[in-house]
Enzyme design. Structure first.
Site, PDB file in Angstrom:
ATOM      1  N   ASP A   1      18.830  41.256  17.068  1.00  0.00           N
ATOM      2  CA  ASP A   1      19.825  40.292  17.059  1.00  0.00           C
ATOM      3  C   ASP A   1      20.617  40.770  18.465  1.00  0.00           C
ATOM      4  O   ASP A   1      21.424  39.911  19.037  1.00  0.00           O
ATOM      5  CB  ASP A   1      21.083  40.479  15.890  1.00  0.00           C
ATOM      6  CG  ASP A   1      21.733  41.708  16.018  1.00  0.00           C
ATOM      7  OD1 ASP A   1      21.356  42.631  16.595  1.00  0.00           O
ATOM      8  OD2 ASP A   1      22.767  41.737  15.221  1.00  0.00           O
ATOM      9  N   GLY A   2      20.139  41.730  19.315  1.00  0.00           N
ATOM     10  CA  GLY A   2      20.928  41.682  20.702  1.00  0.00           C
ATOM     11  C   GLY A   2      21.783  42.929  20.786  1.00  0.00           C
ATOM     12  O   GLY A   2      22.044  43.472  21.998  1.00  0.00           O
ATOM     13  N   GLU A   3      22.332  43.520  19.478  1.00  0.00           N
ATOM     14  CA  GLU A   3      22.856  44.927  19.675  1.00  0.00           C
ATOM     15  C   GLU A   3      22.188  46.013  20.133  1.00  0.00           C
ATOM     16  O   GLU A   3      21.052  45.904  19.989  1.00  0.00           O
ATOM     17  CB  GLU A   3      23.291  45.252  18.106  1.00  0.00           C
ATOM     18  CG  GLU A   3      24.289  46.055  17.888  1.00  0.00           C
ATOM     19  CD  GLU A   3      24.743  46.681  16.351  1.00  0.00           C
ATOM     20  OE1 GLU A   3      24.981  47.716  16.173  1.00  0.00           O
ATOM     21  OE2 GLU A   3      24.608  45.443  15.877  1.00  0.00           O
TER      22      GLU A   3
ATOM     23  N   LYS B   1      44.257  26.771  50.966  1.00  0.00           N
ATOM     24  CA  LYS B   1      43.415  25.785  50.023  1.00  0.00           C
ATOM     25  C   LYS B   1      44.080  25.394  48.835  1.00  0.00           C
ATOM     26  O   LYS B   1      44.974  26.190  48.289  1.00  0.00           O
ATOM     27  CB  LYS B   1      41.980  26.531  49.556  1.00  0.00           C
ATOM     28  CG  LYS B   1      42.223  27.786  48.971  1.00  0.00           C
ATOM     29  CD  LYS B   1      40.999  28.674  48.598  1.00  0.00           C
ATOM     30  CE  LYS B   1      41.388  29.708  47.715  1.00  0.00           C
ATOM     31  NZ  LYS B   1      39.813  30.321  47.647  1.00  0.00           N
TER      32      LYS B   1
ATOM     33  N   ARG C   1      43.258  23.867  44.809  1.00  0.00           N
ATOM     34  CA  ARG C   1      41.863  23.703  43.738  1.00  0.00           C
ATOM     35  C   ARG C   1      42.145  22.669  42.627  1.00  0.00           C
ATOM     36  O   ARG C   1      43.290  22.759  42.167  1.00  0.00           O
ATOM     37  CB  ARG C   1      41.670  25.204  43.065  1.00  0.00           C
ATOM     38  CG  ARG C   1      41.159  26.331  44.090  1.00  0.00           C
ATOM     39  CD  ARG C   1      40.776  27.537  43.020  1.00  0.00           C
ATOM     40  NE  ARG C   1      40.200  28.800  43.941  1.00  0.00           N
ATOM     41  CZ  ARG C   1      39.043  28.792  44.407  1.00  0.00           C
ATOM     42  NH1 ARG C   1      38.322  27.628  44.099  1.00  0.00           N
ATOM     43  NH2 ARG C   1      38.871  29.922  44.960  1.00  0.00           N
TER      44      ARG C   1
ATOM     45  N   ASP D   1      37.177  38.741  52.562  1.00  0.00           N
ATOM     46  CA  ASP D   1      37.445  38.498  51.218  1.00  0.00           C
ATOM     47  C   ASP D   1      37.305  39.616  50.493  1.00  0.00           C
ATOM     48  O   ASP D   1      36.295  40.346  51.011  1.00  0.00           O
ATOM     49  CB  ASP D   1      37.063  37.320  50.806  1.00  0.00           C
ATOM     50  CG  ASP D   1      37.779  36.559  49.669  1.00  0.00           C
ATOM     51  OD1 ASP D   1      38.761  37.240  49.216  1.00  0.00           O
ATOM     52  OD2 ASP D   1      37.620  35.338  49.281  1.00  0.00           O
TER      53      ASP D   1
ATOM     54  N   GLY E   1      31.681  28.613  47.542  1.00  0.00           N
ATOM     55  CA  GLY E   1      32.375  27.344  47.986  1.00  0.00           C
ATOM     56  C   GLY E   1      33.444  27.496  49.096  1.00  0.00           C
ATOM     57  O   GLY E   1      33.364  26.890  50.117  1.00  0.00           O
TER      58      GLY E   1
END
Length: 313
Positions: free
Chosen positions: A41-43, A195, A197, A221, A228
């Site tokens: 199940d992914g565990e 900017k 948003r 940054d 973007g």
């Protein structure tokens, strides 16, 4: 007979295996043996396949989404605590969920604070990370936090470019402090993009504060996600007469069609670290490894020596 402090052991979460190998090699060690068992199940369940009792261990893993990366780190911390490790340091080149560092509107979580508490509860006795989205996240922890700066790698690279008429730019108002620190180190001017948003990851409007005519611009940054902001800022600066535009960002999340945006943009180069695994087959992306930085700091932490030289800004 004097007690001999054992050498530390270094382990890595699955998504940071490559960076973990580089850090371990730079440290002069090998990655420790850890295995993951998975249920249908992914565990999943991590298991240290060697004794760590009474030792200092470093667990390397960036916690960028999906949440499975964070869950891996938490389970490994818990396993180490229950295996009686003496010191457990979470080495997180990228501290995920950091953009949710405050309530910017009603009825939202402060995810960075929640993650800090979970890491401590799981067993972390120290955190080593790099370029947090907001410096004040350090205050969310009751354990020591070594907050490193990628500027120790970026500044020598930028100086080596030998660019004339250099100018540092911040892609938004929030990054102006970082941009000023770089400009002070490089002895050049600063410009700032303003900017607005429409919503998360969508920019509705951008303006430039300052003059870039004839300048070689370096956008600074802490992370690039959809790209973007960076690509729009680069296009705007080239329209305003910039000679060239490069971007320096610590963490390359690069989600969605970010790679395509970067290739089509007017950016000359995007310089990032390998804090998060990325696609290296990109002509405009230059990757600087943070392995030596983390290995050096880990060595200093283990031997209780100063790391102040790693805090350039």
């Amino acid at each position: 007979m004097a007690y001999q402090v054992p050498e530390p052991k270094i382990f890595a979460c699955t998504q940071s295996i490559e960076l973990g190998k580089k850090i371990a090699a730079s440290y002069g060690a090998e990655l420790g043996n850890i295995q993951f068992s998975r249920y249908s199940d992914g565990e999943f369940q991590p298991s240290f396949e060697e004794s760590i009792r009474g030792t200092r261990i470093f667990i390397i893993g960036s916690t960028n989404p999906s949440s499975e990366n964070l869950m891996e780190m938490l389970l490994m911390l818990d396993a180490a605590k229950r295996a009686s490790a003496r010191h457990i340091t979470a080495v997180m080149p990228y501290f995920g969920w950091a953009r949710q560092d405050r309530k910017d509107k009603p009825r939202v979580p402060i995810a960075a604070k929640l993650v800090a508490k979970m890491l401590e509860t799981a067993g972390a006795t120290r955190i080593i990370t790099m370029d947090l989205h907001a410096d004040q996240i350090q205050g969310f922890f009751e354990k020591p936090v070594d907050h490193l700066f990628a500027s120790t790698m970026f500044l020598p690279y930028l100086k080596g470019l030998n660019l004339d008429n250099l100018c540092i730019a911040s892609p938004d108002m929030g990054g102006s402090k970082r941009a000023y620190a770089y400009s002070k180190a490089l002895e050049c001017d600063v410009v700032i993009c303003y900017k607005q948003r429409a919503k998360a990851n969508v920019i509705s409007h951008m303006e430039l504060i300052g003059d870039v005519q004839g300048k070689n611009v370096i956008l600074v940054d802490d992370m690039v996600d959809t790209a973007g902001t960076l690509t729009k800022a680069a296009d705007l600066m080239m329209e305003r007469g910039a000679e060239s535009v490069r971007a320096v960002t610590t963490h390359g999340l690069l989600s969605g069609n970010a790679y395509e945006k970067i290739e089509k943009s007017k950016l000359t180069e995007l310089i990032i670290t390998d804090s998060i695994p990325i696609d290296h087959n990109q002509s405009k992306i230059k990757v600087l490894s943070c392995a030596d930085l983390f290995a050096d700091v880990m060595h200093r932490v283990h031997h209780n020596t100063s790391i102040s030289s790693k805090f350039l800004m």
